[in-house]
Design a protein around this motif. Structure first.
Motif, PDB file in Angstrom:
ATOM      1  N   ASP A 252      -3.289   1.387  -5.510  1.00 50.07           N
ATOM      2  CA  ASP A 252      -4.093   0.524  -6.380  1.00 50.07           C
ATOM      3  C   ASP A 252      -3.902  -0.953  -6.078  1.00 50.07           C
ATOM      4  O   ASP A 252      -4.552  -1.800  -6.703  1.00 50.07           O
ATOM      5  N   PHE A 253      -3.023  -1.272  -5.139  1.00 50.68           N
ATOM      6  CA  PHE A 253      -2.690  -2.665  -4.881  1.00 50.68           C
ATOM      7  C   PHE A 253      -3.917  -3.491  -4.493  1.00 50.68           C
ATOM      8  O   PHE A 253      -4.228  -4.509  -5.126  1.00 50.68           O
ATOM      9  N   VAL A 254      -4.647  -3.075  -3.447  1.00 49.54           N
ATOM     10  CA  VAL A 254      -5.794  -3.852  -2.974  1.00 49.54           C
ATOM     11  C   VAL A 254      -6.878  -3.985  -4.031  1.00 49.54           C
ATOM     12  O   VAL A 254      -7.317  -5.100  -4.339  1.00 49.54           O
ATOM     13  N   PRO A 255      -7.352  -2.876  -4.632  1.00 50.47           N
ATOM     14  CA  PRO A 255      -8.413  -3.046  -5.640  1.00 50.47           C
ATOM     15  C   PRO A 255      -7.970  -3.841  -6.863  1.00 50.47           C
ATOM     16  O   PRO A 255      -8.760  -4.573  -7.452  1.00 50.47           O
ATOM     17  N   SER A 256      -6.695  -3.730  -7.246  1.00 50.86           N
ATOM     18  CA  SER A 256      -6.234  -4.464  -8.427  1.00 50.86           C
ATOM     19  C   SER A 256      -6.194  -5.966  -8.149  1.00 50.86           C
ATOM     20  O   SER A 256      -6.554  -6.774  -9.003  1.00 50.86           O
ATOM     21  N   VAL A 257      -5.766  -6.353  -6.945  1.00 47.37           N
ATOM     22  CA  VAL A 257      -5.767  -7.770  -6.569  1.00 47.37           C
ATOM     23  C   VAL A 257      -7.194  -8.295  -6.539  1.00 47.37           C
ATOM     24  O   VAL A 257      -7.495  -9.381  -7.049  1.00 47.37           O
ATOM     25  N   ALA A 258      -8.101  -7.518  -5.949  1.00 42.47           N
ATOM     26  CA  ALA A 258      -9.509  -7.933  -5.871  1.00 42.47           C
ATOM     27  C   ALA A 258     -10.103  -8.133  -7.251  1.00 42.47           C
ATOM     28  O   ALA A 258     -10.864  -9.080  -7.489  1.00 42.47           O
ATOM     29  N   THR A 259      -9.752  -7.263  -8.181  1.00 44.13           N
ATOM     30  CA  THR A 259     -10.273  -7.368  -9.549  1.00 44.13           C
ATOM     31  C   THR A 259      -9.792  -8.650 -10.220  1.00 44.13           C
ATOM     32  O   THR A 259     -10.575  -9.367 -10.857  1.00 44.13           O
TER      33      THR A 259
ATOM     34  N   LEU B 119       0.831  -1.203   0.000  1.00 46.76           N
ATOM     35  CA  LEU B 119       0.000   0.000   0.000  1.00 46.76           C
ATOM     36  C   LEU B 119       0.864   1.252   0.000  1.00 46.76           C
ATOM     37  O   LEU B 119       0.479   2.278  -0.565  1.00 46.76           O
ATOM     38  N   ALA B 120       2.042   1.158   0.629  1.00 47.13           N
ATOM     39  CA  ALA B 120       2.951   2.297   0.624  1.00 47.13           C
ATOM     40  C   ALA B 120       3.514   2.548  -0.761  1.00 47.13           C
ATOM     41  O   ALA B 120       3.918   3.664  -1.090  1.00 47.13           O
ATOM     42  N   VAL B 121       3.541   1.512  -1.598  1.00 44.57           N
ATOM     43  CA  VAL B 121       4.063   1.638  -2.961  1.00 44.57           C
ATOM     44  C   VAL B 121       2.972   2.100  -3.921  1.00 44.57           C
ATOM     45  O   VAL B 121       3.184   2.957  -4.772  1.00 44.57           O
TER      46      VAL B 121
END
Length: 290
Positions: A265-272, A260-262
């Motif tokens: 979009d990490f969480v929503p992209s993984v969920a997608t 998340l620090a990077v």
């Protein structure tokens, strides 16, 4: 904001969510607790896992457990007397990089088994460039159905500063934590080792190693189909017959907070991706069928 922009909603509690990003499994929900997490949770676990399934792969940094493979370490050190050894502490603290010692003496390595160090990784001279040990990091997503994706953005580059004496690493040193550097600096420093067009070739060969490593790991433990995993894979620069080659140096489960620090979009992209959609942040790579 990134979660909302993706049309997702943050649940108030894990039991109300479809996908859970947490440090512990949540029964009945998809979580980032793929069973491979346990296999590569620490350097010691990763060495054990790869020795069991991979053997002496050309893309794998040889590693030994200091408490149970002393004879194997001594034999390797004698046969490869120009190698150095990275000693890893087994004191695992979430979010804190374990202390690393670099030594050229296998006797020193053996003695560290009694002071909290559990593993020794080989470090060849080609891996140290201008007093730096560069590590190229790629993020890998494994879905519940064992689809394998790599983070599409440019890889992150980390370096350990190495104290040098007459163009050789000092015989014993505690390395400072790895720090992130720009891809431009990496390519500039490693231009001789990589050669013309070598950076692109190195990236391509890195993905080939990811495919091979994940094929081997999933062939032994493919999970139960209810969890996903995000893994941080770091590669050193080895020397092959035709130039620089990636050598798998470290595999660890990625901490959500780190990513998340990077990128938000990490969480929503993984969920997608897990939901079966496509996302520009992840690119699927195909594993060969057995």
């Amino acid at each position: 904001a990134a979660v909302a922009a993706a049309g997702l909603v943050l649940a108030d509690a894990p039991k109300d969510a479809d996908i859970v990003f947490d440090d512990v499994p949540c029964e009945g929900r998809l979580t980032n607790q793929h069973s491979l997490n346990a296999a590569v949770y620490s350097t010691e676990n990763a060495i054990t896992a790869f020795q069991r399934i991979a053997g002496a792969q050309s893309w794998l940094s040889p590693g030994f457990l200091l408490k149970s493979q002393i004879c194997e370490l001594i034999g390797a050190a004698i046969m490869r007397n120009n190698s150095w050894w990275l000693l890893k502490s087994d004191q695992v603290v979430a979010g804190v990089e374990p202390q690393t010692v670099l030594t050229s003496n296998w006797i020193t390595a053996v003695r560290h088994a009694d002071v909290g160090y559990s593993a020794a990784l080989e470090c060849t001279p080609s891996m140290v460039i201008g007093g730096r040990l560069f590590l190229v990091e790629r993020m890998v997503l494994v879905t519940p159905a064992n689809g394998v994706f790599v983070w599409a953005a440019a890889p992150r580059i980390f370096q350990h500063q190495i104290a040098m004496d007459a163009n050789k690493p000092e015989p014993y040193q505690i390395l400072p934590p790895a720090s992130e550097v720009s891809e431009h600096l990496f390519k500039l420093q490693a231009s001789v080792q990589l050669g013309s067009g070598g950076a692109t070739r190195f990236d391509t060969e890195t993905e080939h190693v990811i495919v091979d490593a994940m094929r081997l790991l999933l062939g032994v433990d493919s999970g139960d189909g209810t969890n996903f995993g995000v893994f941080r894979m770091r590669f050193a620069i080895g020397q092959g017959a035709d130039g620089a080659v990636p050598v798998l140096h470290e595999v660890r489960p990625a901490l959500v907070a780190e990513q998340l620090a990077v990128s938000s979009d990490f969480v929503p992209s993984v969920a997608t991706v897990i939901a079966g959609g496509s996302d520009v942040h992840w690119r699927q790579i195909q594993l060969p069928s057995n």
